[in-house]
Design an enzyme around this catalytic site. Structure first.
Site, PDB file in Angstrom:
ATOM      1  N   ASN A   9       0.877  -1.169   0.000  1.00  0.00           N
ATOM      2  CA  ASN A   9       0.000   0.000   0.000  1.00  0.00           C
ATOM      3  C   ASN A   9       0.914   1.219   0.000  1.00  0.00           C
ATOM      4  O   ASN A   9       1.504   1.552   1.024  1.00  0.00           O
ATOM      5  CB  ASN A   9      -0.897  -0.021   1.249  1.00  0.00           C
ATOM      6  CG  ASN A   9      -1.713   1.254   1.393  1.00  0.00           C
ATOM      7  OD1 ASN A   9      -1.741   2.094   0.487  1.00  0.00           O
ATOM      8  ND2 ASN A   9      -2.381   1.403   2.521  1.00  0.00           N
ATOM      9  N   LYS A  11       0.154   4.229  -0.156  1.00  0.00           N
ATOM     10  CA  LYS A  11      -0.467   5.411   0.462  1.00  0.00           C
ATOM     11  C   LYS A  11      -0.232   6.626  -0.453  1.00  0.00           C
ATOM     12  O   LYS A  11      -0.132   6.446  -1.662  1.00  0.00           O
ATOM     13  CB  LYS A  11       0.061   5.619   1.885  1.00  0.00           C
ATOM     14  CG  LYS A  11      -0.101   4.319   2.712  1.00  0.00           C
ATOM     15  CD  LYS A  11       0.052   4.507   4.189  1.00  0.00           C
ATOM     16  CE  LYS A  11      -0.154   3.166   4.879  1.00  0.00           C
ATOM     17  NZ  LYS A  11      -0.121   3.263   6.337  1.00  0.00           N
ATOM     18  N   HIS A  97      -9.504   1.327   4.973  1.00  0.00           N
ATOM     19  CA  HIS A  97      -8.223   1.496   5.669  1.00  0.00           C
ATOM     20  C   HIS A  97      -8.433   2.426   6.866  1.00  0.00           C
ATOM     21  O   HIS A  97      -9.228   3.370   6.791  1.00  0.00           O
ATOM     22  CB  HIS A  97      -7.171   2.081   4.717  1.00  0.00           C
ATOM     23  CG  HIS A  97      -5.787   2.008   5.290  1.00  0.00           C
ATOM     24  ND1 HIS A  97      -5.334   2.913   6.219  1.00  0.00           N
ATOM     25  CD2 HIS A  97      -4.789   1.120   5.105  1.00  0.00           C
ATOM     26  CE1 HIS A  97      -4.098   2.585   6.573  1.00  0.00           C
ATOM     27  NE2 HIS A  97      -3.751   1.498   5.908  1.00  0.00           N
ATOM     28  N   GLU A  99      -6.818   4.802   7.951  1.00  0.00           N
ATOM     29  CA  GLU A  99      -6.584   6.224   7.661  1.00  0.00           C
ATOM     30  C   GLU A  99      -7.825   6.857   7.033  1.00  0.00           C
ATOM     31  O   GLU A  99      -8.091   8.042   7.236  1.00  0.00           O
ATOM     32  CB  GLU A  99      -5.337   6.367   6.774  1.00  0.00           C
ATOM     33  CG  GLU A  99      -4.069   6.092   7.594  1.00  0.00           C
ATOM     34  CD  GLU A  99      -2.915   5.497   6.828  1.00  0.00           C
ATOM     35  OE1 GLU A  99      -2.906   5.542   5.588  1.00  0.00           O
ATOM     36  OE2 GLU A  99      -2.005   4.944   7.485  1.00  0.00           O
ATOM     37  N   GLU A 168      -5.380  -4.810  10.514  1.00  0.00           N
ATOM     38  CA  GLU A 168      -4.338  -3.803  10.718  1.00  0.00           C
ATOM     39  C   GLU A 168      -4.605  -3.075  12.038  1.00  0.00           C
ATOM     40  O   GLU A 168      -5.392  -2.114  12.077  1.00  0.00           O
ATOM     41  CB  GLU A 168      -4.347  -2.781   9.572  1.00  0.00           C
ATOM     42  CG  GLU A 168      -4.029  -3.370   8.225  1.00  0.00           C
ATOM     43  CD  GLU A 168      -3.405  -2.337   7.288  1.00  0.00           C
ATOM     44  OE1 GLU A 168      -2.377  -2.660   6.681  1.00  0.00           O
ATOM     45  OE2 GLU A 168      -3.914  -1.222   7.189  1.00  0.00           O
ATOM     46  N   GLY A 174       2.666   2.222  10.823  1.00  0.00           N
ATOM     47  CA  GLY A 174       3.636   3.289  10.679  1.00  0.00           C
ATOM     48  C   GLY A 174       4.361   3.645  11.966  1.00  0.00           C
ATOM     49  O   GLY A 174       5.036   4.667  12.046  1.00  0.00           O
ATOM     50  N   SER A 212       3.532  -2.290  10.297  1.00  0.00           N
ATOM     51  CA  SER A 212       4.980  -2.380  10.528  1.00  0.00           C
ATOM     52  C   SER A 212       5.572  -3.747  10.169  1.00  0.00           C
ATOM     53  O   SER A 212       6.450  -4.245  10.868  1.00  0.00           O
ATOM     54  CB  SER A 212       5.317  -1.998  11.975  1.00  0.00           C
ATOM     55  OG  SER A 212       4.930  -0.649  12.226  1.00  0.00           O
TER      56      SER A 212
HETATM   57  P1  13P Z   1       3.115   0.289   7.697  1.00  0.00           P
HETATM   58  O1  13P Z   1       3.593  -1.010   7.068  1.00  0.00           O
HETATM   59  O2  13P Z   1       3.849   1.479   7.213  1.00  0.00           O
HETATM   60  O3  13P Z   1       3.017   0.180   9.178  1.00  0.00           O
HETATM   61  O4  13P Z   1       1.603   0.498   7.159  1.00  0.00           O
HETATM   62  C1  13P Z   1       0.691  -0.529   7.251  1.00  0.00           C
HETATM   63  C2  13P Z   1      -0.507  -0.150   6.471  1.00  0.00           C
HETATM   64  O5  13P Z   1      -1.253   0.730   6.849  1.00  0.00           O
HETATM   65  C3  13P Z   1      -0.761  -0.855   5.208  1.00  0.00           C
HETATM   66  O6  13P Z   1      -2.024  -0.586   4.714  1.00  0.00           O
END
Ligand code: 13P
Length: 249
Positions: A9, A11, A97, A99, A168, A174, A212
């Site tokens: 992803n 982002k 997601h 976010e 997640e 992150g 992560s």
């Molecule tokens: P990270 O791998 O940067 O922690 O992000 C995970 C994520 O949100 C994937 O959709």
């Protein structure tokens, strides 16, 4: 053993030049060698879909979007439909997601409607669920992910078996804090049971872990019984890391 699924992803990262560099690295890593054991995809910002699909043509890597509208078409300024995403050659669409749930106030029902719209347009929705740190500390993890999943199960009915689910934990995204393999496995086992209870065939829905995931923790996470792959954020932006994670699958 069924095939693992490893999804990047990106982002809101990238540029045409940076994408070309990243994809070149992935193509050079030649993930086709691990293709018998894993499927690999990258979910990219909408404007890059066409170019990324064209660049990856003929490779073992497929492409997805990071969101999709719950609507098929119409006066919805700024929205992008599943048909548009599909027309550019994408196979997957991430929906729900964390976010988007937090920064765009997406409700469980909207996420479920997006999953339904994605399926109707021939995309495989990757439905994200996960609890915040406060919810975990209040022992609400199962209640939260169960509620998020139930909206999707109720909305999709028999089509529930056609989705991918990604667990997640918000506190692991992150942050460099990964759920331990045992913590992730426990939630995955719960999700598997919920899927099965909702619809017998949904017991086979691929369950990805995200939060992560790095080259040095991927193999142990992916070795858990109910972890069928990963949804990778930060580490998917570095070809060598993403390739290493795909190989760990
Ligand atoms: P990270 O791998 O940067 O922690 O992000 C995970 C994520 O949100 C994937 O959709």
């Amino acid at each position: 053993m069924s095939k693992k699924l490893v999804v990047g992803n990106w982002k809101m990262h990238g540029s045409r030049a940076a994408n070309a560099e990243l994809l070149k690295g992935l193509l050079e890593a030649d993930l086709s060698a691990s293709a018998p054991r894993s499927n690999v995809a990258v979910c990219v910002p909408f404007p890059y879909l066409g170019e990324v699909v064209a660049t990856l043509q003929g490779s073992a890597i497929t492409v997805g979007s990071q969101d999709v509208s719950a609507q098929a078409q119409g006066a919805y300024t700024g929205e992008v439909s599943g048909a548009m995403v599909r027309e550019f050659g994408a196979r997957y669409a991430i929906v729900g997601h964390s976010e988007r749930r937090s920064y765009h106030s997406e409700s469980d029902q909207l996420v479920a409607d997006k999953a339904k719209a994605a399926l109707a347009q021939g995309l495989v929705p990757i439905v994200c669920v996960g609890e915040t740190l406060a919810e975990r500390e209040a022992d609400q993890t199962e209640a939260v992910v169960g509620r998020q999943l139930k909206a999707v199960a109720d909305t999709l009915g028999a089509d529930l078996s056609k989705v991918v689910v990604a667990y997640e934990p918000v506190w692991a995204i992150g942050t460099g804090k990964t759920a331990s393999p045992a913590q992730a496995q426990a939630v995955h086992a719960f999700l598997r049971a919920q899927l099965k209870a909702a619809q017998a065939q949904a017991v086979n829905v691929p369950l990805l872990y995200g939060g992560s995931v790095k080259p040095d923790n991927a193999a142990e996470l992916f070795s858990q019984t109910d972890i069928d792959g990963g949804l990778i954020g930060g580490a998917s932006l570095k070809a060598s890391d993403f390739a290493a994670i795909a190989r760990a699958a």
